[in-house]
Design an enzyme around this catalytic site. Structure first.
Site, short mmCIF file in Angstrom:
data_model
loop_
_atom_site.label_atom_id
_atom_site.label_comp_id
_atom_site.label_asym_id
_atom_site.label_seq_id
_atom_site.Cartn_x
_atom_site.Cartn_y
_atom_site.Cartn_z
CG ASP A 78 -0.45 -8.84 6.10
OD1 ASP A 78 -0.58 -8.52 7.30
OD2 ASP A 78 -1.35 -9.40 5.45
CE LYS A 120 13.85 -15.90 -1.03
NZ LYS A 120 14.89 -16.19 -0.03
CE1 TYR A 131 -1.65 -10.57 0.77
CE2 TYR A 131 -1.85 -8.53 1.98
CZ TYR A 131 -1.47 -9.85 1.93
OH TYR A 131 -0.90 -10.45 3.02
CG ASP A 156 14.96 -15.83 3.25
OD1 ASP A 156 15.30 -14.70 2.86
OD2 ASP A 156 15.41 -16.87 2.75
CG ASP A 163 0.62 -9.13 11.94
OD1 ASP A 163 0.47 -7.90 11.99
OD2 ASP A 163 -0.29 -9.91 11.64
#
Length: 359
Positions: free
Chosen positions: A248, A192, A141, A224, A252
Site C-alpha cells: 500500500d 522486514k 488489514y 525501509d 503510492d
C-alpha cells in the site's frame, strides 16, 4: 459472446472519472464490436446512504457473476464520523475478500511526455516501467485479533495483527514470479525479516519457491531500504512483491515517480482470472464536482481490464495508443499541467472526449 462488466463508481470523483471510462468502452464497443455489456452498482458512502452498509450482499453476488469490475473510488469526510465497521472503506475490503482478489498489480509507468512532471530528475525516471505486486487479502488489514481495548490503568490501546500463512505467501509469490517471467525476469521481494517473524517466514517461502523459477533473479530488500531505493534509483527494479501494508505504501510512493497518481491504474485478481480494476488514487473529495479530476488512470484501468480479464489485447492496445496521442498533443488535466506554450489545460470531460476522439 458478450462480456458482463460491473461498474462501481463510488464516491467523490468516482462518478466523474467512471463516466469518462464508460465513453471509452462505448466507443470501443461501437468500433470493435467487443460485446461488452455493463450494469452499475453502489459501493462505499453512496451505498451507506442508500442501504445503510458500504456494500450489500446483492452487489457482491452480481460481482461474482461478472467478467470484470471497474471501480471508481470510495470514501469522503461525510462518512468519517461513522462507526468504523460501516465506513466506506469497509466496502472495499469486503469486496476484495469476498471475491478473493489476492493479487494487486500496480504498474508505475512514466509516459515520456510527462517526464518533467516527476518530482525526481528526468534521468532517474525516464523510461520507468515498474510493476508492484501487492498481496491484497491478508496481512495486517485483515489479521485478527484487532481492536481497541482498555488496560488496567485505564489507558486505551489499539492493536492489529500482521499474519500470513505459508499458502498465502506462496500464492502471491508464484504470481509475482510468473509476472517477472513475462517481463525482465527480475523480482525483488520486500519485507522486514530482521525484526518481524511474519517477514522471516515470507523470505523463507520466497526462497523455496524461487527454485521453481530458475530463470528469474530473486533479491530481498527490507521495506525501509526499498522505499529509499525507489526514490534513489527506481529503474533498478522490474517487479516488486510485498505484503498488503508495505505494498500500500510503496505503490503510492512509486506512483508519484510518474508525475501524478492520477495517471496510474491497478488490477486486483483472483485465481480464476476475475479482476477488479481501479485507479490508484482515492476519492479526492476536495476536487469532486469541479470537473478537474484526471480520468486517465481510470481509462487505463479499462486498458488493464481488457488485457488481463477479457483477453481483448487489440482493444487494450488501442486505449494505450490513444492516451499516448492525447499526451503528445499537449492536453493535460490540472494534476499534470505545466505552464508551457505547447501545453493546454483541459477538464475531466475534455480529456475523456480527447481519448474517445483518438479511438
Amino acid at each position: 459472446m458478450s462480456k458482463n462488466l460491473l461498474l462501481l463508481a463510488g464516491d467523490g470523483i468516482g462518478p466523474e472519472i467512471v463516466a469518462e471510462a464508460k465513453k471509452v468502452i462505448d466507443k470501443l464497443n461501437q468500433k470493435m464490436s467487443l460485446g461488452i455489456e455493463y450494469s452499475e452498482g453502489l459501493i462505499g458512502g453512496c451505498s451507506i446512504d442508500a442501504h445503510g452498509v458500504p456494500l450489500t450482499d446483492e452487489t457482491i453476488d452480481i460481482a461474482k457473476k461478472s467478467d470484470a469490475i471497474l471501480l471508481g473510488a470510495v470514501g469522503g469526510p461525510k462518512w468519517d464520523t461513522l462507526e468504523r465497521a460501516i465506513r466506506p472503506e469497509k466496502g472495499l475490503l469486503k469486496i476484495r475478500a469476498g471475491l478473493d482478489l489476492f493479487s494487486n498489480l500496480r504498474p508505475a509507468i512514466l509516459y515520456p511526455q510527462l517526464a518533467d512532471a516527476s518530482s525526481l530528475k528526468k534521468e532517474l525516471v525516464a523510461d520507468l516501467d515498474l510493476m508492484i505486486v501487492r498481496e491484497l487479502t491478508g496481512g495486517i488489514y485483515f489479521g485478527e485479533p484487532r481492536g481497541v481495548r482498555t488496560l488496567e490503568n485505564g489507558e486505551r490501546q489499539g492493536y492489529n495483527t500482521m499474519v500470513y500463512s505459508e499458502s498465502e505467501i506462496e500464492r502471491i509469490g508464484r504470481n509475482a514470479f510468473e509476472i517477472a517471467q513475462k517481463r525482465d525476469k527480475r523480482l525483488c521481494s520486500v519485507e522486514k525479516a530482521n525484526v518481524l517473524e511474519v517477514s522471516g517466514l515470507w523470505r523463507e517461502v520466497m526462497e523455496r519457491i524461487a527454485k521453481d523459477y530458475s530463470d528469474v533473479a530473486l533479491e530481498h530488500l527490507y521495506v525501509d531500504n526499498a522505499a529509499m531505493q525507489l526514490v534513489r534509483a527506481p529503474k533498478q527494479f522490474d517487479v516488486m512483491v510485498t505484503s498488503n501494508l508495505f505494498g500500500d505504501i510503496l505503490s503510492d510512493c512509486a506512483a508519484m515517480l510518474t508525475g501524478s497518481i492520477g495517471m496510474l491504474p491497478s488490477a486486483s485478481l483472483n485465481s480464476e482470472g476475475l479482476g477488479m480494476y481501479e485507479p490508484v488514487h482515492g476519492s479526492a473529495p476536495d476536487i469532486a464536482g469541479k470537473g478537474i479530476a484526471n480520468p486517465l488512470a481510470t481509462i487505463l484501468s479499462v486498458e488493464m481490464m481488457l488485457r488481463y480479464s477479457l483477453n481483448m489485447s487489440d482493444a487494450a492496445d488501442a486505449i494505450s495508443s490513444a492516451v499516448g496521442k492525447v499526451l503528445d498533443k499537449g492536453l493535460r488535466t490540472a494534476d499534470i499541467y505545466s505552464d508551457e506554450v505547447s501545453i493546454t489545460k483541459v477538464s475531466t470531460t475534455e480529456m475523456g472526449d480527447a481519448v474517445v476522439a483518438e479511438l
